[in-house]
Design a protein around this motif. Structure first.
Motif, short mmCIF file in Angstrom:
data_model
loop_
_atom_site.label_atom_id
_atom_site.label_comp_id
_atom_site.label_asym_id
_atom_site.label_seq_id
_atom_site.Cartn_x
_atom_site.Cartn_y
_atom_site.Cartn_z
N MET A 4 0.79 -1.10 -0.04
CA MET A 4 0.01 -0.01 0.01
C MET A 4 0.86 1.50 0.08
O MET A 4 1.86 1.41 0.77
N SER A 5 0.51 2.09 -1.04
CA SER A 5 1.29 3.43 -0.90
C SER A 5 1.23 4.21 0.37
O SER A 5 0.36 4.22 1.23
N LYS A 6 2.16 5.02 0.84
CA LYS A 6 2.13 5.85 1.91
C LYS A 6 1.82 7.41 1.36
O LYS A 6 2.02 7.56 0.24
N VAL A 7 1.38 8.32 2.52
CA VAL A 7 1.01 9.52 2.35
C VAL A 7 2.07 10.29 2.72
O VAL A 7 2.53 10.19 3.99
N TRP A 8 2.63 11.31 1.97
CA TRP A 8 3.97 11.96 2.31
C TRP A 8 3.21 13.47 2.56
O TRP A 8 2.58 13.88 1.90
N LEU A 9 4.03 14.28 3.49
CA LEU A 9 3.90 15.97 3.80
C LEU A 9 5.22 16.39 3.50
O LEU A 9 6.24 15.89 4.38
N VAL A 10 5.59 17.14 2.52
CA VAL A 10 6.88 17.58 2.34
C VAL A 10 6.64 19.01 2.45
O VAL A 10 5.86 19.88 1.68
N THR A 11 7.62 19.71 3.32
CA THR A 11 7.70 21.23 3.35
C THR A 11 8.83 21.56 2.46
O THR A 11 9.62 21.12 2.23
N GLY A 12 8.69 22.95 2.01
CA GLY A 12 9.61 23.30 1.17
C GLY A 12 9.61 22.57 -0.15
O GLY A 12 10.90 22.24 -0.76
N SER A 13 8.76 22.29 -0.92
CA SER A 13 8.75 21.35 -2.05
C SER A 13 8.88 22.31 -3.49
O SER A 13 8.60 21.47 -4.46
N SER A 14 9.03 23.48 -3.46
CA SER A 14 8.80 24.05 -4.99
C SER A 14 10.29 23.89 -5.59
O SER A 14 10.33 23.92 -6.76
N ARG A 15 11.36 23.93 -4.89
CA ARG A 15 12.57 23.71 -5.58
C ARG A 15 13.59 22.95 -4.69
O ARG A 15 13.07 22.41 -3.35
N GLY A 16 14.62 22.64 -5.16
CA GLY A 16 15.72 21.87 -4.21
C GLY A 16 15.50 20.40 -3.85
O GLY A 16 14.72 19.77 -4.48
N LEU A 17 16.17 20.07 -2.87
CA LEU A 17 15.69 18.66 -2.40
C LEU A 17 14.31 18.32 -2.06
O LEU A 17 13.88 17.33 -2.47
N GLY A 18 13.76 19.37 -1.64
CA GLY A 18 12.06 19.02 -1.28
C GLY A 18 11.48 18.63 -2.51
O GLY A 18 10.50 17.68 -2.58
N ARG A 19 11.71 19.45 -3.59
CA ARG A 19 11.19 19.03 -5.00
C ARG A 19 11.53 17.77 -5.37
O ARG A 19 10.60 16.93 -6.00
N HIS A 20 12.89 17.29 -5.39
CA HIS A 20 13.22 16.17 -5.69
C HIS A 20 12.63 14.92 -4.87
O HIS A 20 12.34 13.86 -5.62
N ILE A 21 12.34 15.11 -3.75
CA ILE A 21 11.80 13.90 -2.89
C ILE A 21 10.41 14.10 -3.18
O ILE A 21 9.83 12.87 -3.59
N VAL A 22 9.51 15.26 -3.50
CA VAL A 22 8.32 15.04 -3.83
C VAL A 22 8.22 14.29 -5.28
O VAL A 22 7.30 13.35 -5.46
N VAL A 57 1.09 12.32 -2.19
CA VAL A 57 1.87 13.50 -1.63
C VAL A 57 0.87 14.79 -1.35
O VAL A 57 0.44 15.24 -2.48
N LEU A 58 1.12 15.64 -0.29
CA LEU A 58 0.94 16.92 -0.13
C LEU A 58 2.26 17.75 -0.40
O LEU A 58 2.93 17.36 0.91
N PHE A 106 -6.19 12.47 1.89
CA PHE A 106 -5.85 11.11 1.68
C PHE A 106 -6.27 10.42 3.15
O PHE A 106 -6.03 9.06 2.89
N GLY A 107 -6.72 11.05 4.22
CA GLY A 107 -7.10 10.35 5.38
C GLY A 107 -5.91 9.91 6.47
O GLY A 107 -6.21 9.39 7.25
N ARG A 108 -4.84 10.27 6.15
CA ARG A 108 -3.56 9.97 6.83
C ARG A 108 -2.29 10.63 6.50
O ARG A 108 -2.27 11.26 5.35
N VAL A 109 -1.38 10.56 7.28
CA VAL A 109 -0.19 10.89 6.97
C VAL A 109 0.96 10.06 7.67
O VAL A 109 0.89 9.90 8.55
N ASP A 110 1.58 9.43 6.51
CA ASP A 110 2.56 8.31 6.85
C ASP A 110 3.90 9.03 6.95
O ASP A 110 4.81 8.50 7.78
N VAL A 111 4.37 9.88 6.26
CA VAL A 111 5.74 10.26 6.14
C VAL A 111 5.77 12.00 6.09
O VAL A 111 5.11 12.41 5.43
#
Length: 287
Positions: free
Chosen positions: A1-19, A29-30, A74-79
């Protein structure tokens, strides 16, 4: 089952790559940023598997609102990936007070704010992974980084404490500590350097020359770091700290060697302060 991610600073840099890595792997992903419109292309590509939200991590209410967006979608946050952050180089006495405070607020209090907001969800789930994007700078000190590296040291300590609080619940926390990565971080760090007072040329001036030679030639590949983050999110026993990159390993090792040598050199003074110790305080070691 896939996980639900919440990533801050997602617009560029490492955050964007992780998303992007999480979405490519089939995760949900949120993705958050101060300007969520910068993430519209991800919505076009991945549809309902990605939601976006505005988030300034220094605002606790905004952090709680972002978590609610993830729950509604998504109903939850896993990461949780606490990635938002920035650094500026300057001597402490020449760094504007509001800039120093903003770096501490974003790089450290932002991590605390979003973690606090997501914990009730993960506690109810009795599961979760929290990845705090720190730096090898959280293990050493370099002239010019008084705000940034102080915050990263705090992130490392926060991670240590929270791992003990959260482990019995089933929530894992890891501080990612990369060295230099090809994310344009160095150019931003050097973007607001004041005209250095001459006394700081031997320390910060030397650092700026080194940085100028380093920017654009970083060892760290943010796409590979993102793949590590993906694997950690499925690991049952991730480490408290994870150095990322050969330069991170080198500089952290150098700092640890210097600390150990200093500890041995000053050991007699250290032990002399206990009750019951006989004799005078020993002579202070000389350089």
């Amino acid at each position: 089952m896939s996980k639900v991610w919440l990533v801050t600073g997602s617009s560029r840099g490492l955050g964007r790559h992780i998303v992007e890595a999480a979405l490519a792997a089939g995760e949900r992903v949120l993705a958050t940023a101060r300007k969520p419109k910068d993430l519209d292309d991800l919505v076009e590509r991945y549809g309902e598997r990605v939601k976006t939200a505005a988030l300034d991590v220094v605002d606790p209410a905004a952090a709680r609102a972002a978590v609610q967006v993830a729950l509604d979608a998504f109903g939850r946050v896993d990461v949780l990936v606490n990635n938002a952050g920035f650094g500026h180089i300057a001597p402490l006495e020449q760094m504007p007070e509001d800039d120093f405070r903003a770096q501490i607020d974003t790089n450290f209090h932002g991590v605390v704010n979003v973690t606090r907001a997501v914990l009730p969800v993960m506690r109810a789930q009795k599961s979760g992974h929290i990845l705090n994007v720190s730096s090898v700078g959280g293990r050493l000190g370099m002239a010019g980084f008084s705000a940034y590296q102080s915050a990263k040291w705090a992130v490392g300590g926060f991670t240590e404490v929270m791992r003990h609080e959260l482990a019995p619940i089933g929530i894992h926390m890891t501080a990612l500590e990369p060295g230099g990565m090809a994310t344009n971080w160095g150019n931003e760090a050097a973007s607001q350097i004041p005209a250095l007072l001459p006394e700081y040329e031997p320390s910060i001036g030397a650092l700026l020359k080194l940085l100028g030679e380093h920017v654009g030639k970083e060892h760290g590949d943010p796409q590979r770091v993102a793949q590590v983050a993906l694997k950690l999110a499925y690991h049952d026993n991730p480490p408290a700290h994870l150095l990322l990159g050969s330069d991170a390993l080198y500089f952290a090792g150098q700092a640890e060697t210097e600390r150990n040598a200093a500890g041995e050199r000053w050991q007699a003074v250290t032990l002399s302060t206990d009750f019951g110790t006989e004799g005078d305080i020993p002579a202070m070691p000389q350089a």
